[in-house]
Motif scaffolding. Sequence first.
Motif, PDB file in Angstrom:
ATOM      1  N   UNK A 146       0.849  -1.190   0.000  1.00 44.81           N
ATOM      2  CA  UNK A 146       0.000   0.000   0.000  1.00 44.81           C
ATOM      3  C   UNK A 146       0.890   1.247   0.000  1.00 44.81           C
ATOM      4  N   UNK A 147       0.461   2.270  -0.752  1.00 42.77           N
ATOM      5  CA  UNK A 147       1.257   3.490  -0.865  1.00 42.77           C
ATOM      6  C   UNK A 147       1.035   4.392   0.348  1.00 42.77           C
ATOM      7  N   UNK A 148       2.144   4.820   0.962  1.00 42.30           N
ATOM      8  CA  UNK A 148       2.070   5.792   2.051  1.00 42.30           C
ATOM      9  C   UNK A 148       3.012   6.946   1.717  1.00 42.30           C
ATOM     10  N   UNK A 149       2.670   8.119   2.228  1.00 43.23           N
ATOM     11  CA  UNK A 149       3.498   9.306   1.997  1.00 43.23           C
ATOM     12  C   UNK A 149       3.898   9.887   3.339  1.00 43.23           C
ATOM     13  N   UNK A 150       5.076  10.464   3.383  1.00 45.68           N
ATOM     14  CA  UNK A 150       5.514  11.136   4.602  1.00 45.68           C
ATOM     15  C   UNK A 150       5.341  12.628   4.371  1.00 45.68           C
TER      16      UNK A 150
ATOM     17  N   UNK B 153      -1.879   9.223   0.729  1.00 45.78           N
ATOM     18  CA  UNK B 153      -2.057  10.453  -0.042  1.00 45.78           C
ATOM     19  C   UNK B 153      -3.458  11.007   0.240  1.00 45.78           C
ATOM     20  N   UNK B 154      -3.553  12.299   0.519  1.00 44.12           N
ATOM     21  CA  UNK B 154      -4.839  12.865   0.915  1.00 44.12           C
ATOM     22  C   UNK B 154      -4.826  14.371   0.769  1.00 44.12           C
ATOM     23  N   UNK B 155      -6.034  14.938   0.739  1.00 41.00           N
ATOM     24  CA  UNK B 155      -6.141  16.388   0.699  1.00 41.00           C
ATOM     25  C   UNK B 155      -7.580  16.821   0.781  1.00 41.00           C
ATOM     26  N   UNK B 156      -7.777  18.126   0.817  1.00 42.41           N
ATOM     27  CA  UNK B 156      -9.109  18.694   1.001  1.00 42.41           C
ATOM     28  C   UNK B 156     -10.000  18.429  -0.211  1.00 42.41           C
ATOM     29  N   UNK B 157     -11.254  18.136   0.085  1.00 43.62           N
ATOM     30  CA  UNK B 157     -12.263  17.957  -0.956  1.00 43.62           C
ATOM     31  C   UNK B 157     -12.746  19.349  -1.367  1.00 43.62           C
ATOM     32  N   UNK B 158     -12.697  19.636  -2.653  1.00 43.33           N
ATOM     33  CA  UNK B 158     -13.113  20.952  -3.144  1.00 43.33           C
ATOM     34  C   UNK B 158     -14.634  21.024  -3.242  1.00 43.33           C
ATOM     35  N   UNK B 159     -15.203  22.237  -3.182  1.00 43.90           N
ATOM     36  CA  UNK B 159     -16.665  22.383  -3.253  1.00 43.90           C
ATOM     37  C   UNK B 159     -17.225  21.686  -4.489  1.00 43.90           C
TER      38      UNK B 159
ATOM     39  N   UNK C 197     -17.031  18.609  -5.252  1.00 47.16           N
ATOM     40  CA  UNK C 197     -16.223  17.465  -5.678  1.00 47.16           C
ATOM     41  C   UNK C 197     -16.600  16.232  -4.855  1.00 47.16           C
ATOM     42  N   UNK C 198     -16.677  15.085  -5.509  1.00 43.66           N
ATOM     43  CA  UNK C 198     -16.926  13.831  -4.793  1.00 43.66           C
ATOM     44  C   UNK C 198     -15.650  13.402  -4.081  1.00 43.66           C
ATOM     45  N   UNK C 199     -15.807  12.719  -2.938  1.00 45.99           N
ATOM     46  CA  UNK C 199     -14.644  12.254  -2.170  1.00 45.99           C
ATOM     47  C   UNK C 199     -13.725  11.389  -3.032  1.00 45.99           C
ATOM     48  N   UNK C 200     -14.327  10.511  -3.855  1.00 46.38           N
ATOM     49  CA  UNK C 200     -13.528   9.625  -4.698  1.00 46.38           C
ATOM     50  C   UNK C 200     -12.699  10.435  -5.692  1.00 46.38           C
ATOM     51  N   UNK C 201     -13.303  11.486  -6.277  1.00 47.08           N
ATOM     52  CA  UNK C 201     -12.578  12.320  -7.242  1.00 47.08           C
ATOM     53  C   UNK C 201     -11.437  13.072  -6.567  1.00 47.08           C
ATOM     54  N   UNK C 202     -11.673  13.525  -5.330  1.00 45.20           N
ATOM     55  CA  UNK C 202     -10.626  14.236  -4.593  1.00 45.20           C
ATOM     56  C   UNK C 202      -9.442  13.310  -4.312  1.00 45.20           C
ATOM     57  N   UNK C 203      -9.725  12.054  -3.977  1.00 46.64           N
ATOM     58  CA  UNK C 203      -8.651  11.086  -3.707  1.00 46.64           C
ATOM     59  C   UNK C 203      -7.785  10.896  -4.953  1.00 46.64           C
ATOM     60  N   UNK C 204      -8.431  10.780  -6.112  1.00 43.22           N
ATOM     61  CA  UNK C 204      -7.715  10.605  -7.377  1.00 43.22           C
ATOM     62  C   UNK C 204      -6.879  11.850  -7.684  1.00 43.22           C
ATOM     63  N   UNK C 205      -7.473  13.044  -7.535  1.00 47.86           N
ATOM     64  CA  UNK C 205      -6.778  14.301  -7.839  1.00 47.86           C
ATOM     65  C   UNK C 205      -5.595  14.522  -6.904  1.00 47.86           C
ATOM     66  N   UNK C 206      -5.804  14.332  -5.605  1.00 50.74           N
ATOM     67  CA  UNK C 206      -4.731  14.563  -4.631  1.00 50.74           C
ATOM     68  C   UNK C 206      -3.571  13.594  -4.848  1.00 50.74           C
TER      69      UNK C 206
ATOM     70  N   UNK D 136       4.928   6.300  -8.340  1.00 53.11           N
ATOM     71  CA  UNK D 136       4.761   7.189  -7.189  1.00 53.11           C
ATOM     72  C   UNK D 136       6.105   7.814  -6.825  1.00 53.11           C
ATOM     73  N   UNK D 137       6.100   9.127  -6.629  1.00 54.94           N
ATOM     74  CA  UNK D 137       7.302   9.868  -6.262  1.00 54.94           C
ATOM     75  C   UNK D 137       6.838  11.090  -5.479  1.00 54.94           C
ATOM     76  N   UNK D 138       7.776  11.851  -4.946  1.00 54.92           N
ATOM     77  CA  UNK D 138       7.425  13.101  -4.284  1.00 54.92           C
ATOM     78  C   UNK D 138       7.241  14.147  -5.385  1.00 54.92           C
ATOM     79  N   UNK D 139       5.989  14.383  -5.776  1.00 59.97           N
ATOM     80  CA  UNK D 139       5.707  15.361  -6.826  1.00 59.97           C
ATOM     81  C   UNK D 139       5.513  16.749  -6.234  1.00 59.97           C
ATOM     82  N   UNK D 140       4.981  16.826  -5.022  1.00 58.41           N
ATOM     83  CA  UNK D 140       4.761  18.103  -4.357  1.00 58.41           C
ATOM     84  C   UNK D 140       5.730  18.197  -3.183  1.00 58.41           C
ATOM     85  N   UNK D 141       6.877  18.828  -3.426  1.00 58.95           N
ATOM     86  CA  UNK D 141       7.925  18.853  -2.398  1.00 58.95           C
ATOM     87  C   UNK D 141       7.590  19.753  -1.220  1.00 58.95           C
ATOM     88  N   UNK D 142       6.629  20.667  -1.391  1.00 55.65           N
ATOM     89  CA  UNK D 142       6.191  21.497  -0.266  1.00 55.65           C
ATOM     90  C   UNK D 142       5.388  20.670   0.728  1.00 55.65           C
ATOM     91  N   UNK D 143       4.650  19.678   0.207  1.00 57.06           N
ATOM     92  CA  UNK D 143       3.759  18.878   1.055  1.00 57.06           C
ATOM     93  C   UNK D 143       4.427  17.599   1.568  1.00 57.06           C
TER      94      UNK D 143
END
Length: 137
Positions: A23-27, A40-46, A48-57, A96-103
């Motif tokens: 299973x993929x985990x991120x630090x 991998x996780x992030x805020x659900x946009x107004x 947006x379905x939870x499933x779509x947010x998971x895919x986008x994040x 999978x890689x660190x694509x968002x180095x700020x996060x």
Amino acid sequence: MTTETTTEKPGISAAIIVKDGRVLMVRRRVSEGELMWQFPAGAIEPGEAAEDAAVRETAEETGLVVTAVKLLGERMHPKTQRLMSYTACEPVQGEARVADEDELDAVAWVAHSEIEEYVPYGLFGPVQEYLDEVLPR
């Protein structure tokens, strides 16, 4: 039209991605540089379905393109008091890689036997049950 207040924090959607028996985990980089492993996780946009947010994040944070398989469950997170949604996802393309180095600080594919080392406080019940089903032990 919904009349929810804008002061409410948006829900968080997490992606539970399994590939090759791991299973993929991120630090994540969190306050004071304390690093924590999670999905991998992030805020659900107004709107947006939870499933779509998971895919986008997942794509934003790790560069991995995934497709949502099913919503595993939702809960109020005991530590953050944010609504959490957990979606099982399958990888479609990319690595999978660190694509968002700020996060993020790191990514890891974690075997069933290693989950406790990464998440010592335990996983949300439905997520653990799903991983018990799909990951070899």
